[in-house]
Scaffold this active site. Structure first.
Site, mmCIF file in Angstrom:
data_model
loop_
_atom_site.group_PDB
_atom_site.id
_atom_site.type_symbol
_atom_site.label_atom_id
_atom_site.label_comp_id
_atom_site.label_asym_id
_atom_site.label_seq_id
_atom_site.Cartn_x
_atom_site.Cartn_y
_atom_site.Cartn_z
ATOM 1 N N THR A 36 -2.806 4.213 9.163
ATOM 2 C CA THR A 36 -2.116 3.354 10.721
ATOM 3 C C THR A 36 -0.911 3.323 10.642
ATOM 4 O OG1 THR A 36 -4.008 1.856 9.771
ATOM 5 C CG2 THR A 36 -1.788 1.036 11.188
ATOM 6 N N ASP A 60 1.039 -1.279 -0.295
ATOM 7 C CA ASP A 60 -0.422 -0.226 -0.010
ATOM 8 C C ASP A 60 0.622 0.842 0.087
ATOM 9 O OD1 ASP A 60 0.987 -0.576 2.842
ATOM 10 O OD2 ASP A 60 -0.671 -0.673 3.209
#
Length: 465
Positions: free
Chosen positions: A260, A238
């Protein structure tokens, strides 16, 4: 008729299906499906439910069919380091254990019995994180050696989903590099290292680059979702996708992929595997077109996401930011300390750190959040200085992409602690970067430079100074 491209972006806490097309020279993005994600506690082990996730992937594809927006291609990106071992019948061996599980404790020392930490960094250029694939496999070797003996193939998580869709197995480069088993000199698995560690090099397929066509949906998937589609490898890690969506072609820019995790760094053409780089805890993850993402992993918004779940009030992130901005508590914690990786209580971990370091202990929602946001921004400031010291260059601008680009208070603090201009956005950078690779593969863009210019013109970017 518009051509649609689909990014399936699966993060640690949620996944989303994002459709994109080009209209009047600008990229338009539409979320068509969203689903929750998270690790399940399975008999004391933190695991991913990959069967459920694959069902959600297909549910999102069915939604595209319902909308009448059939993509010409699609690709999946996820977090890094986690994988499945498949036997001769393509069944998963054991549980799909997640990176936050404690099984890797002490596995670094087992690896260093074979190769020193210094030599390992010199060979791979990858930052030591106790959850890297190299340590996860050592945990398997110690507790379930039969899994390695029975394995025919290792696939990283997005590779596994691409395999389920197409029946074709590929190991994608950017994801593979996160595991600390790839050589940055040959941009492929370090098979000698793998054999030294006893991980059976025969299960590792040669790596494929972003833009590689995997294949069409299997007949079974076509029947279930109602259409066929070409699967193209994006940068399946990602962060590898998110960095592609940084809206500048300026080589003197620092990026933060903020979610995150906060991944902060620069793009380089060659890896820096020096001891100076290792001691500063930087990593050289693979990027599109054999670029290197020279960055540092910082704990990121995981800390805020965790304390939010513990607050008695049901507050939005915007409300938490507002409460934090009113506080003046001076306490700072080390966001990269292992105590914040997977504590039973994040609030308790923050308070304990402050108590143990003789700082004011935060008590209220605002104080706890303020400590976390200020600590993150302080860490960003320290990291910029380290990058400049190692590279000998000045970086006047910072680009924040990903979900954290919406955290206005954190962006203000980042500008304050770094002393640099901060540009925030786009927030869906990972999906955009995923789609950029598909569009490059399809000839929509002639170059990455052209694609990034399109991103800059298509999405809002807010500036903080």
């Amino acid at each position: 008729m518009e051509k649609y491209y689909l990014a399936v972006d699966i993060g640690a806490s949620s996944g989303r299906h994002m459709l994109a097309c080009i209209k009047n020279g600008r990229m338009q993005l539409e979320e068509v499906y969203r689903f929750p994600n998270g690790m399940d506690d399975k008999n004391g082990t933190l695991c991913w439910d990959v069967d459920r996730l694959f069902t959600e992937i297909k549910n999102g594809l069915k939604k595209c069919k319902e909308l009448g927006k059939i993509p010409v291609s699609m690709g999946i990106d996820t977090w890094g380091v986690d994988y499945v071992l498949l036997d001769k019948d393509d069944n998963i061996l054991g549980d799909t254990v997640g990176y936050r599980d404690g099984r890797t404790e002490g596995m670094d020392e087992k690896v260093y019995e074979v190769i020193s930490q210094e030599d390992l960094y010199a060979r791979t250029g990858i930052q030591k994180q106790i959850f890297n694939t190299i340590y996860q496999l050592m945990a398997v070797k110690q507790s379930h050696p039969e899994y390695l003996d029975q394995a025919e193939t290792i696939l990283m998580i997005p590779d596994y989903f691409h395999f389920l869709l197409t029946g074709v197995k590929k190991n994608e480069y950017t994801e593979a590099t996160t595991g600390q088993l790839i050589s940055p000199k040959i941009n492929d698995w370090d098979y000698e290292l793998i054999d030294m560690l006893g991980y059976h090099s025969g299960i590792f397929l040669p790596v494929s680059m972003p833009g590689t066509v995997v294949g069409d949906f299997t007949e079974e998937v076509q029947r279930e979702v109602g259409f066929n589609c070409k699967v193209v490898l994006p940068a399946t890690h990602d962060t590898g996708s998110a960095v592609l969506a940084v809206p500048t072609n300026d080589d003197d820019a620092v990026y933060i992929s903020s979610g995150t995790w906060s991944l902060m760094g620069i793009e380089r053409k060659e890896a820096d595997c020096s001891m100076e780089s290792m001691k500063a805890n930087f990593t050289n993850e693979g990027g599109y077109d054999h670029r290197f993402r020279y960055l540092k992993n910082i704990m990121g918004l995981w800390m805020i996401q965790s304390v939010k779940k513990e607050f008695t009030e049901d507050l939005s992130f915007a409300q938490i930011c507002e409460l934090a901005s009113r506080e003046t508590i001076p306490s700072i914690v080390d966001c990269n300390d292992d105590c914040f990786l997977a504590p039973k209580s994040m609030i308790g971990a923050v308070q304990k750190f402050c108590r143990d370091t003789d700082q004011q202990v935060p008590k209220t929602v605002g104080e706890i959040s303020s400590v976390i946001y200020n600590s993150l921004a302080r860490c960003y400031g320290d990291t910029v200085e380290e990058i400049e010291e190692i590279t000998g260059k000045k970086y006047p601008a910072i680009y924040v992409v990903g979900g954290g680009s919406n955290a206005g208070y954190l962006n203000e603090l980042t500008a304050k602690y770094t002393g640099r201009k901060v540009s925030a956005g786009p927030s869906e950078a990972t999906a955009i970067g995923n789609i950029i690779v598909q569009m490059l593969s399809d000839g929509v863009f002639a170059s990455l430079s052209e694609a990034r210019t399109c991103v800059k013109e298509s999405f809002d970017v807010k500036t903080y100074e």
